[in-house]
Motif scaffolding. Sequence first.
Motif, short mmCIF file in Angstrom:
data_model
loop_
_atom_site.label_atom_id
_atom_site.label_comp_id
_atom_site.label_asym_id
_atom_site.label_seq_id
_atom_site.Cartn_x
_atom_site.Cartn_y
_atom_site.Cartn_z
N PRO A 1 -2.81 6.28 6.98
CA PRO A 1 -4.22 6.38 7.41
C PRO A 1 -4.39 5.71 8.77
O PRO A 1 -3.53 4.96 9.22
CB PRO A 1 -4.98 5.62 6.31
CG PRO A 1 -4.06 5.63 5.13
CD PRO A 1 -2.69 5.58 5.70
N THR A 2 -5.52 5.96 9.41
CA THR A 2 -5.79 5.35 10.71
C THR A 2 -5.94 3.84 10.57
O THR A 2 -6.12 3.32 9.45
CB THR A 2 -7.09 5.92 11.30
OG1 THR A 2 -8.18 5.58 10.42
CG2 THR A 2 -7.01 7.43 11.46
N PHE B 1 3.88 6.93 10.97
CA PHE B 1 4.50 7.56 9.81
C PHE B 1 5.47 6.60 9.12
O PHE B 1 6.07 5.73 9.77
CB PHE B 1 5.26 8.82 10.23
CG PHE B 1 4.37 9.90 10.80
CD1 PHE B 1 4.00 10.98 10.02
CD2 PHE B 1 3.91 9.83 12.11
CE1 PHE B 1 3.18 11.98 10.53
CE2 PHE B 1 3.09 10.81 12.63
CZ PHE B 1 2.72 11.89 11.84
N VAL B 2 5.61 6.78 7.82
CA VAL B 2 6.58 6.00 7.06
C VAL B 2 7.97 6.45 7.49
O VAL B 2 8.25 7.64 7.66
CB VAL B 2 6.41 6.23 5.54
CG1 VAL B 2 7.47 5.45 4.75
CG2 VAL B 2 5.02 5.83 5.09
N GLU C 1 -10.33 -0.97 6.38
CA GLU C 1 -11.30 -0.91 5.29
C GLU C 1 -10.62 -1.06 3.93
O GLU C 1 -11.09 -1.81 3.06
CB GLU C 1 -12.05 0.42 5.33
CG GLU C 1 -12.94 0.59 6.56
CD GLU C 1 -13.50 2.00 6.65
OE1 GLU C 1 -13.19 2.84 5.78
OE2 GLU C 1 -14.26 2.26 7.62
N LEU C 2 -9.49 -0.38 3.76
CA LEU C 2 -8.79 -0.40 2.47
C LEU C 2 -8.23 -1.79 2.15
O LEU C 2 -8.28 -2.24 1.01
CB LEU C 2 -7.65 0.62 2.48
CG LEU C 2 -8.06 2.10 2.44
CD1 LEU C 2 -6.84 2.99 2.72
CD2 LEU C 2 -8.67 2.45 1.08
N PHE D 1 0.83 -1.20 0.00
CA PHE D 1 0.00 0.00 0.00
C PHE D 1 0.87 1.25 0.00
O PHE D 1 0.63 2.20 -0.77
CB PHE D 1 -0.92 -0.01 1.23
CG PHE D 1 -1.67 1.27 1.45
CD1 PHE D 1 -2.79 1.59 0.68
CD2 PHE D 1 -1.25 2.17 2.42
CE1 PHE D 1 -3.48 2.78 0.88
CE2 PHE D 1 -1.93 3.37 2.63
CZ PHE D 1 -3.06 3.67 1.85
N ILE D 2 1.89 1.26 0.86
CA ILE D 2 2.80 2.41 0.95
C ILE D 2 3.50 2.65 -0.39
O ILE D 2 3.61 3.79 -0.86
CB ILE D 2 3.83 2.18 2.07
CG1 ILE D 2 3.14 2.24 3.44
CG2 ILE D 2 4.97 3.20 2.00
CD1 ILE D 2 4.01 1.80 4.60
#
Length: 220
Positions: free
Chosen positions: A37-38, A75-76, A44-45, A24-25
């Motif tokens: 995101p939270t 954070f990344v 959900e994603l 995703f990242i």
Amino acid sequence: MKEKYITPSVPRTFEQVAKQIVQFIMLEGMTPGTKLPTERKLSELLEVSRSSIREGLRVLELLKYLESRQGGGTFVSEPPPFLIPVQVLNEGTDKNRLDQYFDVALMCAKKIVYSCLDDIHSTETFSFIQDFSPSPEQRDNQSSIHDWFIFHSMIIYLGKHHNLSYFLSLWSSIFDLLTQNKYFQDYSITISVKEIIDAIVHMDRYAVDHFFHKVYRHIS
């Protein structure tokens, strides 16, 4: 071994979720410092439970791929090229193992110093590091531990100035580990920081060799 006895390896849920988060990242082009995101949104994603998301995030934090900030979110991050197991697990270790880590750190420091000596454009750099050298008055009033921190700062400067990120990362990680375990304080490994700085400034390879030989001998 017969095929019927071979059981295919099935990734555990947190491993799968950790990989999904990394994907995703990457697909979102999220660079170090970008806020994720939270947990609810990621759940959900990625269509997995929040508890699985939480486990995946924790794994990636341990691997230094993510950074959690109190009250600020996740954070990344930019993971170091090397991870030290006892540091990741936040566990102590014994003197013999610390000696082994210190040995590796010294090899990295030596590699950084010699890479700089081999660089014909280093003269200006070496002139600058004279500023790291303590005055006679400072040397009389400071501990040997302080010399190690000056040496550490010098290695950081040289490593960054000459783009030796891999050696620098390993040196820094081990130095932090040794400091946390009071290695220099408990075992009184002393150095003459002025000796190594003078050797580097004058590009005296014999003196550099002599310095590292003395330190290696102390831990052998």
